[in-house]
Write an enzyme that holds these catalytic residues in place. Structure first.
Site, PDB file in Angstrom:
ATOM      1  N   ASN A   1     -40.665 -32.449  -2.658  1.00 44.20           N
ATOM      2  CA  ASN A   1     -40.152 -31.131  -3.040  1.00 44.20           C
ATOM      3  C   ASN A   1     -39.506 -30.476  -1.812  1.00 44.20           C
ATOM      4  OD1 ASN A   1     -40.135 -28.234  -3.282  1.00 44.20           O
ATOM      5  ND2 ASN A   1     -41.300 -28.467  -5.174  1.00 44.20           N
TER       6      ASN A   1
ATOM      7  N   ASP B   1     -37.937 -27.462  -1.682  1.00 44.44           N
ATOM      8  CA  ASP B   1     -37.727 -26.011  -1.806  1.00 44.44           C
ATOM      9  C   ASP B   1     -37.805 -25.286  -0.468  1.00 44.44           C
ATOM     10  OD1 ASP B   1     -37.551 -26.276  -4.527  1.00 44.44           O
ATOM     11  OD2 ASP B   1     -39.576 -25.542  -4.939  1.00 44.44           O
ATOM     12  N   HIS B   2     -38.777 -25.705   0.356  1.00 45.21           N
ATOM     13  CA  HIS B   2     -39.013 -24.899   1.559  1.00 45.21           C
ATOM     14  C   HIS B   2     -38.068 -25.224   2.719  1.00 45.21           C
ATOM     15  CE1 HIS B   2     -41.960 -22.807  -0.575  1.00 45.21           C
ATOM     16  NE2 HIS B   2     -42.676 -23.889  -0.808  1.00 45.21           N
TER      17      HIS B   2
ATOM     18  N   ARG C   1     -32.631 -16.687   6.974  1.00 45.73           N
ATOM     19  CA  ARG C   1     -31.585 -16.168   7.857  1.00 45.73           C
ATOM     20  C   ARG C   1     -30.215 -16.123   7.207  1.00 45.73           C
ATOM     21  NH1 ARG C   1     -32.016 -16.075  13.417  1.00 45.73           N
ATOM     22  NH2 ARG C   1     -34.016 -15.165  13.956  1.00 45.73           N
TER      23      ARG C   1
ATOM     24  N   HIS D   1     -37.130 -26.449  -7.293  1.00 46.02           N
ATOM     25  CA  HIS D   1     -37.456 -25.413  -8.261  1.00 46.02           C
ATOM     26  C   HIS D   1     -36.407 -24.315  -8.157  1.00 46.02           C
ATOM     27  CE1 HIS D   1     -40.857 -22.459  -9.759  1.00 46.02           C
ATOM     28  NE2 HIS D   1     -39.753 -22.384 -10.482  1.00 46.02           N
TER      29      HIS D   1
ATOM     30  N   ARG E   1     -35.835 -20.889  -8.975  1.00 46.87           N
ATOM     31  CA  ARG E   1     -36.606 -19.730  -9.438  1.00 46.87           C
ATOM     32  C   ARG E   1     -35.672 -18.642  -9.912  1.00 46.87           C
ATOM     33  NH1 ARG E   1     -42.230 -19.900  -7.720  1.00 46.87           N
ATOM     34  NH2 ARG E   1     -42.361 -17.843  -8.637  1.00 46.87           N
TER      35      ARG E   1
ATOM     36  N   ARG F   1     -35.244 -17.375  -4.680  1.00 44.36           N
ATOM     37  CA  ARG F   1     -35.756 -17.126  -3.328  1.00 44.36           C
ATOM     38  C   ARG F   1     -35.555 -18.315  -2.379  1.00 44.36           C
ATOM     39  NH1 ARG F   1     -42.225 -17.022  -4.514  1.00 44.36           N
ATOM     40  NH2 ARG F   1     -41.584 -15.507  -6.067  1.00 44.36           N
ATOM     41  N   HIS F   2     -35.422 -19.512  -2.946  1.00 44.20           N
ATOM     42  CA  HIS F   2     -35.105 -20.635  -2.052  1.00 44.20           C
ATOM     43  C   HIS F   2     -33.882 -21.405  -2.573  1.00 44.20           C
ATOM     44  CE1 HIS F   2     -38.071 -22.281  -4.830  1.00 44.20           C
ATOM     45  NE2 HIS F   2     -39.119 -21.843  -4.142  1.00 44.20           N
TER      46      HIS F   2
ATOM     47  N   GLU G   1     -37.554 -28.300 -11.410  1.00 44.71           N
ATOM     48  CA  GLU G   1     -38.608 -27.439 -11.948  1.00 44.71           C
ATOM     49  C   GLU G   1     -37.991 -26.123 -12.391  1.00 44.71           C
ATOM     50  OE1 GLU G   1     -41.964 -29.028  -8.757  1.00 44.71           O
ATOM     51  OE2 GLU G   1     -41.289 -26.946  -8.706  1.00 44.71           O
TER      52      GLU G   1
ATOM     53  N   THR H   1     -46.316 -18.639  -5.043  1.00 48.97           N
ATOM     54  CA  THR H   1     -45.918 -19.979  -5.470  1.00 48.97           C
ATOM     55  C   THR H   1     -46.366 -20.122  -6.924  1.00 48.97           C
ATOM     56  OG1 THR H   1     -46.192 -22.363  -5.053  1.00 48.97           O
ATOM     57  CG2 THR H   1     -48.066 -20.956  -4.520  1.00 48.97           C
ATOM     58  N   THR H   2     -46.127 -21.280  -7.536  1.00 48.83           N
ATOM     59  CA  THR H   2     -46.515 -21.454  -8.941  1.00 48.83           C
ATOM     60  C   THR H   2     -48.039 -21.493  -9.024  1.00 48.83           C
ATOM     61  OG1 THR H   2     -44.524 -22.797  -9.115  1.00 48.83           O
ATOM     62  CG2 THR H   2     -46.013 -22.818 -11.005  1.00 48.83           C
TER      63      THR H   2
ATOM     64  N   GLU I   1     -47.447 -32.898 -15.762  1.00 49.55           N
ATOM     65  CA  GLU I   1     -47.832 -32.876 -14.350  1.00 49.55           C
ATOM     66  C   GLU I   1     -49.086 -32.028 -14.248  1.00 49.55           C
ATOM     67  OE1 GLU I   1     -44.792 -32.333 -11.356  1.00 49.55           O
ATOM     68  OE2 GLU I   1     -46.235 -31.387  -9.992  1.00 49.55           O
TER      69      GLU I   1
ATOM     70  N   HIS J   1     -49.187 -30.006  -6.345  1.00 49.02           N
ATOM     71  CA  HIS J   1     -49.377 -28.635  -5.877  1.00 49.02           C
ATOM     72  C   HIS J   1     -50.535 -28.547  -4.890  1.00 49.02           C
ATOM     73  CE1 HIS J   1     -48.983 -24.363  -5.541  1.00 49.02           C
ATOM     74  NE2 HIS J   1     -47.883 -24.455  -6.262  1.00 49.02           N
ATOM     75  N   GLY J   2     -50.179 -28.078  -3.709  1.00 42.88           N
ATOM     76  CA  GLY J   2     -51.190 -27.844  -2.675  1.00 42.88           C
ATOM     77  C   GLY J   2     -51.700 -29.114  -2.017  1.00 42.88           C
TER      78      GLY J   2
ATOM     79  N   GLY K   1     -44.553 -30.809  -1.457  1.00 40.14           N
ATOM     80  CA  GLY K   1     -43.493 -30.131  -0.717  1.00 40.14           C
ATOM     81  C   GLY K   1     -43.943 -29.439   0.554  1.00 40.14           C
ATOM     82  N   HIS K   2     -44.687 -28.358   0.387  1.00 45.35           N
ATOM     83  CA  HIS K   2     -44.988 -27.470   1.510  1.00 45.35           C
ATOM     84  C   HIS K   2     -45.605 -28.207   2.690  1.00 45.35           C
ATOM     85  CE1 HIS K   2     -47.158 -24.155   3.586  1.00 45.35           C
ATOM     86  NE2 HIS K   2     -46.015 -23.537   3.342  1.00 45.35           N
TER      87      HIS K   2
HETATM   88  N1  PXP Z   1     -45.330 -29.543  -8.574  1.00 48.04           N
HETATM   89  C1  PXP Z   1     -44.892 -28.394  -9.125  1.00 48.04           C
HETATM   90  C2  PXP Z   1     -44.691 -28.345 -10.602  1.00 48.04           C
HETATM   91  C3  PXP Z   1     -44.617 -27.267  -8.334  1.00 48.04           C
HETATM   92  O1  PXP Z   1     -44.199 -26.135  -8.910  1.00 48.04           O
HETATM   93  C4  PXP Z   1     -44.748 -27.384  -6.933  1.00 48.04           C
HETATM   94  C5  PXP Z   1     -44.386 -26.225  -6.053  1.00 48.04           C
HETATM   95  O2  PXP Z   1     -43.074 -25.861  -6.259  1.00 48.04           O
HETATM   96  C6  PXP Z   1     -45.179 -28.595  -6.399  1.00 48.04           C
HETATM   97  C7  PXP Z   1     -45.496 -29.667  -7.242  1.00 48.04           C
HETATM   98  C8  PXP Z   1     -45.330 -28.814  -4.926  1.00 48.04           C
HETATM   99  O3  PXP Z   1     -46.315 -27.994  -4.388  1.00 48.04           O
HETATM  100  P1  PXP Z   1     -46.525 -27.927  -2.836  1.00 48.04           P
HETATM  101  O4  PXP Z   1     -45.305 -27.315  -2.246  1.00 48.04           O
HETATM  102  O5  PXP Z   1     -47.748 -27.085  -2.684  1.00 48.04           O
HETATM  103  O6  PXP Z   1     -46.720 -29.334  -2.351  1.00 48.04           O
END
Ligand code: PXP
Length: 241
Positions: A6, A8-9, A17, A42, A44, A48-49, A69, A99-100, A150, A190-191, A212-213
Site C-alpha cells: 500500500n 498511500d503514505h 508539502r 486508497h 479517500r 488526503r493522500h 480501496e 485511518t480505516t 479482506e 491493516h496495522g 503500507g504504513h
Molecule cells: N487494507 C486495507 C483495506 C486498508 O484500508 C489499509 C490501510 O489503507 C491497509 C490494508 C494497510 O494498512 P496499513 O497501512 O496499516 O499497513
C-alpha cells in the site's frame, strides 16, 4: 502468500508539502521490482493522500495489478468503472478517522454494498470487502456475491502479544476457515508490521497481505526496496513458501 504494498503514505509525504516528490510512480515500480505482488492505494473522499490523477498515471504502468480501496459511494464507483483497476476493495470511510478504523458493516448496508459491488463485478473488476473477522459479516459478504474478502487485522495489531491477542488470532483463524469453506478468496491487512506479521502470515489460507504504513516507515532507515524485500521475505518464511 502474496504481498500487496500500500503506497498511500508515499503520497501522504508528498501532500504534506504539496511537492511533486516523492514519486508514487517510482514507489510503485520499485515496489514491484522488490517483490510486491500488487500495488494498493486508497482514494479517500477528502483526497488526503492519493489524488485522482495519481490513479490514472499509475494504471498503465503497474506491471502486477492495481488494488483500489474505496468507499462504496457513487463518486468512487464512477471513478473505478472509468479507471478499471484489476481489484477494488470496498472499505468504510469516515472523514474524521486517522485511518480505516473498522470493517464494512455489510449487514447494516447490505443493499448499498451489493448494488455497488454488482456494478463493478459486471465491469469485470474483482471486488473484495474489507470486514472484521466476524462470521455474520462474512455470511453477508457471501450473499452479496463477492469473490474476495479482506480481514481487518487492525484490532489484532493494536494488541500486545498475550492472551487477548491470542484470542483475537483464534477469531481470525475461525473467520478465515469459514470464508474459505464458503469459497471466498481471503486477504488480510491493516496495522501489520515487521514484528507482528508472523502469526498472521502463518495462517494457512490467506491469499494476500496488504501492508503500507509499516513498510513506508521502515523505508526511512533501510530504503524503499529493502523495506519491501524484507517484508516479502518475512511473509515467505512465515507462510512456509
Ligand atoms: N487494507 C486495507 C483495506 C486498508 O484500508 C489499509 C490501510 O489503507 C491497509 C490494508 C494497510 O494498512 P496499513 O497501512 O496499516 O499497513
Amino acid at each position: 502468500m502474496k504481498l500487496g504494498v500500500n503506497i498511500d503514505h508515499i503520497a501522504t509525504l508528498r501532500q504534506a508539502r504539496g511537492t511533486t516528490y516523492p514519486s508514487i510512480i517510482d514507489a510503485a515500480l520499485r515496489a514491484e521490482k522488490a517483490g510486491a505482488d500488487s500495488i494498493t492505494l486508497h482514494l479517500r473522499e477528502d483526497r488526503r493522500h492519493m489524488q485522482d490523477e495519481d490513479l490514472y498515471a499509475l494504471k498503465p504502468l503497474i506491471q502486477t495489478k492495481m488494488n483500489l480501496e474505496l468507499a462504496p459511494t457513487e463518486e468512487m464507483i464512477q471513478i473505478a468503472m472509468d479507471l478499471m483497476p484489476e481489484d477494488v476493495c470496498m472499505v468504510p470511510e469516515r472523514r474524521e478517522e486517522r485511518t480505516t478504523e473498522g470493517g464494512l458493516d455489510v449487514k447494516g448496508n447490505f443493499d448499498l454494498i451489493k448494488r455497488a459491488s454488482d456494478r463493478l463485478v459486471n465491469e469485470g473488476i474483482r471486488v473484495s470487502l474489507f470486514i472484521a473477522p466476524d462470521i455474520s459479516q462474512i455470511e453477508k459478504a457471501v450473499l452479496a456475491g463477492v469473490s474476495v474478502i479482506e480481514i481487518h487485522t487492525g484490532h489484532y495489531a493494536n494488541l500486545e502479544a498475550g492472551r487477548a491477542r491470542d484470542k483475537e488470532l483464534i477469531i481470525i483463524h475461525e473467520a478465515i476457515d469459514y470464508a474459505q469453506k464458503k469459497g471466498l478468496v481471503v486477504n488480510a491487512g491493516h496495522g501489520l508490521h515487521y514484528n507482528n506479521v508472523q502469526p498472521i502470515a502463518s495462517i494457512k489460507g490467506i491469499d494476500e497481505l496488504n501492508i503500507g504504513h509499516a513498510i513506508v516507515s521502515h523505508a526511512l532507515f533501510v530504503g524503499w526496496e529493502n523495506a519491501v524485500r524484507e517484508m516479502k521475505s518475512l511473509i515467505k518464511e512465515y507462510s512456509g513458501q
